[in-house]
Enzyme design. Structure first.
Site, mmCIF file in Angstrom:
data_model
loop_
_atom_site.group_PDB
_atom_site.id
_atom_site.type_symbol
_atom_site.label_atom_id
_atom_site.label_comp_id
_atom_site.label_asym_id
_atom_site.label_seq_id
_atom_site.Cartn_x
_atom_site.Cartn_y
_atom_site.Cartn_z
ATOM 1 N N THR A 72 0.827 -1.057 -0.010
ATOM 2 C CA THR A 72 -0.191 -0.245 -0.131
ATOM 3 C C THR A 72 0.861 1.197 0.132
ATOM 4 O OG1 THR A 72 -1.823 -1.329 1.010
ATOM 5 C CG2 THR A 72 -1.890 1.145 1.275
ATOM 6 N N ASN A 160 -5.055 -10.895 -7.009
ATOM 7 C CA ASN A 160 -5.214 -11.840 -5.614
ATOM 8 C C ASN A 160 -6.478 -12.415 -5.507
ATOM 9 O OD1 ASN A 160 -6.103 -8.690 -5.979
ATOM 10 N ND2 ASN A 160 -7.136 -8.759 -4.126
ATOM 11 N N GLN A 190 1.281 -10.304 -5.760
ATOM 12 C CA GLN A 190 1.107 -11.793 -5.854
ATOM 13 C C GLN A 190 1.854 -12.494 -6.677
ATOM 14 O OE1 GLN A 190 -1.147 -13.201 -4.024
ATOM 15 N NE2 GLN A 190 -2.301 -11.345 -3.111
ATOM 16 N N SER A 210 4.933 -6.866 -1.285
ATOM 17 C CA SER A 210 4.697 -6.807 0.210
ATOM 18 C C SER A 210 5.083 -8.198 0.559
ATOM 19 C CB SER A 210 3.088 -6.939 0.252
ATOM 20 O OG SER A 210 2.577 -6.547 1.639
ATOM 21 N N GLY A 211 5.916 -7.979 1.914
ATOM 22 C CA GLY A 211 6.668 -9.203 2.393
ATOM 23 C C GLY A 211 5.782 -10.459 2.748
ATOM 24 N N HIS A 212 4.367 -9.825 3.289
ATOM 25 C CA HIS A 212 3.573 -10.926 4.096
ATOM 26 C C HIS A 212 2.857 -12.004 3.195
ATOM 27 C CE1 HIS A 212 -0.460 -9.124 3.810
ATOM 28 N NE2 HIS A 212 0.411 -8.013 3.526
ATOM 29 N N THR A 248 13.589 5.278 10.368
ATOM 30 C CA THR A 248 14.582 4.218 10.648
ATOM 31 C C THR A 248 13.857 2.885 10.085
ATOM 32 O OG1 THR A 248 15.268 5.131 12.515
ATOM 33 C CG2 THR A 248 15.796 2.934 12.425
ATOM 34 N N CYS A 337 -17.219 -8.345 2.250
ATOM 35 C CA CYS A 337 -18.249 -8.452 3.255
ATOM 36 C C CYS A 337 -18.666 -7.097 3.917
ATOM 37 C CB CYS A 337 -17.950 -9.671 3.970
ATOM 38 S SG CYS A 337 -18.162 -10.982 3.602
HETATM 39 N N1 PLP Z 1 -1.920 -5.306 -4.334
HETATM 40 C C1 PLP Z 1 -2.421 -6.361 -4.112
HETATM 41 C C2 PLP Z 1 -2.594 -7.238 -5.509
HETATM 42 C C3 PLP Z 1 -2.715 -7.206 -2.762
HETATM 43 O O1 PLP Z 1 -3.255 -8.633 -2.733
HETATM 44 C C4 PLP Z 1 -2.445 -6.580 -1.812
HETATM 45 C C5 PLP Z 1 -2.923 -7.073 -0.379
HETATM 46 O O2 PLP Z 1 -3.982 -7.845 -0.332
HETATM 47 C C6 PLP Z 1 -2.038 -5.548 -1.675
HETATM 48 C C7 PLP Z 1 -2.022 -4.664 -2.958
HETATM 49 C C8 PLP Z 1 -1.905 -4.361 -0.529
HETATM 50 O O3 PLP Z 1 -0.899 -4.987 0.218
HETATM 51 P P1 PLP Z 1 -0.500 -4.515 1.777
HETATM 52 O O4 PLP Z 1 -1.891 -4.704 2.507
HETATM 53 O O5 PLP Z 1 0.469 -5.221 2.416
HETATM 54 O O6 PLP Z 1 -0.123 -3.166 1.841
#
Ligand code: PLP
Length: 679
Positions: A72, A160, A190, A210-212, A248, A337
């Site tokens: 984001t 996603n 993704q 995004s790492g997670h 930082t 939802c």
């Molecule tokens: N873009 C895509 C395609 C995503 O799937 C996501 C998270 O669901 C994001 C952007 C946003 O990532 P984050 O929430 O890690 O900032």
């Protein structure tokens, strides 16, 4: 029964090596990489090492790569950078395009950021959706027509919700052929770890990550910026990240991300594309066995092998989600939802899939760390979910019911959009009566009646005839019967040993089942005074209404202003063992649907029997519970919503010891409560 997590497109668990690396960074390598002493230098060396690895893996080349908090932020920064450059160009009298174009299936962060910065920077360009085709890929013809006017283009590498992989090469070729000067951002969230990327070899200006989404923790991300692409920092301050992103650095996150990328690099930790595709096939086969009629909402050959998106006719995404959750298989609803209603998925709507599929979609996604044992276990649970649904007789009519279980006695409440239909079934005579059918519930009613092999004795209505026709006819048609019985001249209808009696109340009819139950339609309890006076109902008769105000049922004597504050009805999972020791006669009641109860294979708690009484059958049970108003009842469900309604209903009806398990099974599982451990 261990949780099986199949929602990796939302987030993933953290790779053990990443946990270890983060821990190491916090315990030993805790220096500030901007410090010039040895501790700082060590931290900087770790960070530089990770950056170097990323650069190699993603082909960053001469481009810039900064660490940040996630995609984001990366999207914000890319949009801000492009829009600032556009404003400068315009202010300098140069021509810029008039459109900020984004793919119709982009993550919401993209159009929201475009609109936000466009407004804040006073650019006032047009933010325009680029359509996708039925496969979910960008409509290249539309792009061709619009690209000449585009100031910025935002597309994604893979979606996603559906896993659909974009044709980036075709987009790049089109940009080149048209000589387009639009800045191009590609959301690569993704794609990381699933698609080969060589960024500097492309025309892409910005690529957020995004790492997670790939086994690193939340709060760490990256942004690639092509060499020569304009850049404006989002964060100013101490000049970290070569002045590109102040603040930082999140060193634990960077260390963890480094460990994930090292695993990606070693080629041994994550499964190959072929393995993942085979796992997907295995899951598809089980889904098809479990849910005949299932429809997949993505093209298999154009999608990541780790994402499935499907809909099952006749079942809402909420119902499917509840079912999977009960079996401890975590998937997500493909549609956003809101509190009251599931909104259709804008991604599927953009692909023009039929409305019912867009509003009932489920996404199942896994990561490249998945193993064969997990897939096999998931398949077994999915098939158990299907069997539980079939037994419950709630599968839609198009799907074959399993006839082995006989009919059950019961008073069943089916609700849709605040309206209720009641179904009275009698097992001994295998017959039923439908009271106040609602058109939207007809397929489900018909499926239930057919599946339980019930004979429909009558369809009755509490309101005057004006409202009857449509639903009544539809139900008869759905069941392929021409006519059903009528209430006889005495106003009575036999349902096995039971008698359903019709009495007049003003212009309306009330249907009485002894003095226990009254089906009152839209009548307020106050309107029942004549029936009370005639001793046809009592203060304790359970009143079943045709409007669903969330209260399930009531009695004439229900004290509206005596509502117990919800906080006083709640039992915390941690407090439950003590409560049950103090109240060995307590009854634990699972108010989830029968199929959810069955999918989790029954739960036991310290020898306490758990009864399954779905919310839809609660009204039929309350009279019995009210005979022992001090015997504790502990209702539980998935998240606590349905059990809160059940407990509140019983308290309003005068039960003095109705409780609900706060946070439902979700919290009980989180506290590793024995209740949550399925037998
Ligand atoms: N873009 C895509 C395609 C995503 O799937 C996501 C998270 O669901 C994001 C952007 C946003 O990532 P984050 O929430 O890690 O900032």
């Amino acid at each position: 029964m261990k949780e099986i997590y199949l929602d990796s497109n939302a987030t993933t668990c953290v790779l053990p090596a990443a946990v270890a690396a983060a821990r190491q960074a916090m315990e030993q390598g805790y220096g500030n990489p901007s410090s010039t002493h040895a501790t700082g230098l060590q931290a900087k060396a770790m960070m530089d090492g990770v950056r170097q690895r990323v650069s190699g893996l993603l082909g960053v080349g001469d481009g810039r790569l900064m660490f940040n908090s996630g995609a984001t932020e990366g999207i914000q920064t890319a949009v801000l950078s492009a829009l600032c450059a556009l404003r400068e160009r315009r202010d300098a009298g140069k021509r810029i395009g008039s459109l900020l174009l984004y793919g119709a299936t982009e993550h919401k962060a993209v159009p929201e950021s475009l609109a936000h910065w466009n407004r804040l920077l006073g650019l006032n360009l047009e933010v325009r959706k680029l359509p996708v085709d039925a496969q979910g890929r960008h409509d290249l013809q539309a792009l061709d027509a619009l690209i000449g006017d585009a100031a910025m283009l935002c597309t994604m590498a893979a979606n996603n919700e559906t896993g659909v992989v974009s044709d980036l090469s075709a987009i790049a070729q089109l940009l080149q052929e048209r000589g387009a000067d639009a800045y191009w951002m590609v959301d690569c969230v993704q794609a990381l770890g699933k698609l080969k990327l060589n960024l500097a070899a492309t025309r892409i200006d910005y690529a957020p990550f995004s790492g997670h989404k790939l086994y690193a923790p939340k709060g760490i991300g990256m942004l690639y910026v092509r060499a020569g692409a304009p850049f404006t920092p989002l964060m100013m301050g101490g000049g970290q990240e070569a002045g590109l992103r102040s603040g930082t650095e999140n060193m634990a996150g960077i260390a963890a991300l480094g460990a994930v990328l090292a695993a990606l690099d070693d080629g041994k930790t994550f499964r190959s594309h072929a393995d993942l595709a085979a796992f997907r096939e295995q899951l598809v086969a089980s889904l098809e066995r479990a849910f005949p009629g299932i429809v997949f909402n993505m093209p298999f050959d154009l999608s990541l092998p780790t994402t499935l998106n499907f809909s099952v006719p006749g079942l809402s995404s909420k119902e499917l989600l509840d079912l999977f959750d009960a079996a401890r298989v975590r998937v997500s609803s493909g549609s956003a939802c809101s509190a009251a209603k599931a909104l259709p998925s804008y991604v599927l709507e953009a692909m023009h899939v039929p409305q019912w599929r867009a509003s009932s979609a489920i996404r199942l996604s896994f990561g490249p760390l998945i193993d064969a044992a997990t897939v096999t276990a998931a398949c077994a649970r999915i098939e158990r979910c299907g069997a539980a649904l079939r037994r419950s007789c709630l599968l839609p009519s198009a799907l074959a019911p399993s006839p082995q279980d006989g009919a059950q006695d019961g008073i069943i409440q089916l609700s849709v959009d605040g309206q209720c239909t009641w179904l009275l079934s009698d097992a001994a005579s295998a017959s039923c009566v439908v009271i106040d059918p609602v058109a939207a519930l007809v397929p489900r009613l018909a499926a239930f009646i057919r599946c339980q092999h019930l004979t429909l004795r009558a369809i009755v209505h509490t309101a005057p005839p004006a409202d009857h026709g449509v639903a009544r006819l539809a139900l008869l048609q759905e069941l392929a019967i021409e006519q059903v019985g009528r209430i006889d001249i005495d106003g009575e209808l036999a349902l096995g040993q039971q008698r359903l009696r019709r009495v007049e109340c003003g212009e309306n009819h009330v249907y009485l089942l002894g003095q226990c139950f009254a089906f009152v339609g839209a009548l307020a309890p106050e309107a029942l005074t004549p029936l009370l006076d005639a001793a046809l109902v009592t203060q304790d008769t359970v009143l079943c209404a045709s409007g669903d105000d969330g209260g399930i049922c009531r009695t004439v004597s229900t004290v509206r202003d005596g509502i117990v504050p919800s906080a006083e009805l709640q039992l915390d999972a941690a407090a439950l063992p003590v409560f049950l020791r103090q109240h060995p006669d307590a009854i634990l009641v699972d108010v989830r649907e029968a199929y959810e109860h069955a999918a989790c294979a029954g739960t036991v708690f310290e020898g306490c029997e758990v009864r399954s009484v779905p919310l839809s059958r609660l009204a039929g049970q309350v009279a019995e519970w009210l005979q022992q108003p001090q015997r504790p009842l502990v209702f539980f469900c998935r998240s606590g919503n349905r059990s809160a309604r059940a407990a509140a209903c019983l308290r309003r009806l005068g039960h003095g010891a109705a409780w609900q398990l706060n946070g439902g099974m979700a919290m009980a599982e989180a506290t590793r409560h024995p209740l949550a451990i399925a037998a």
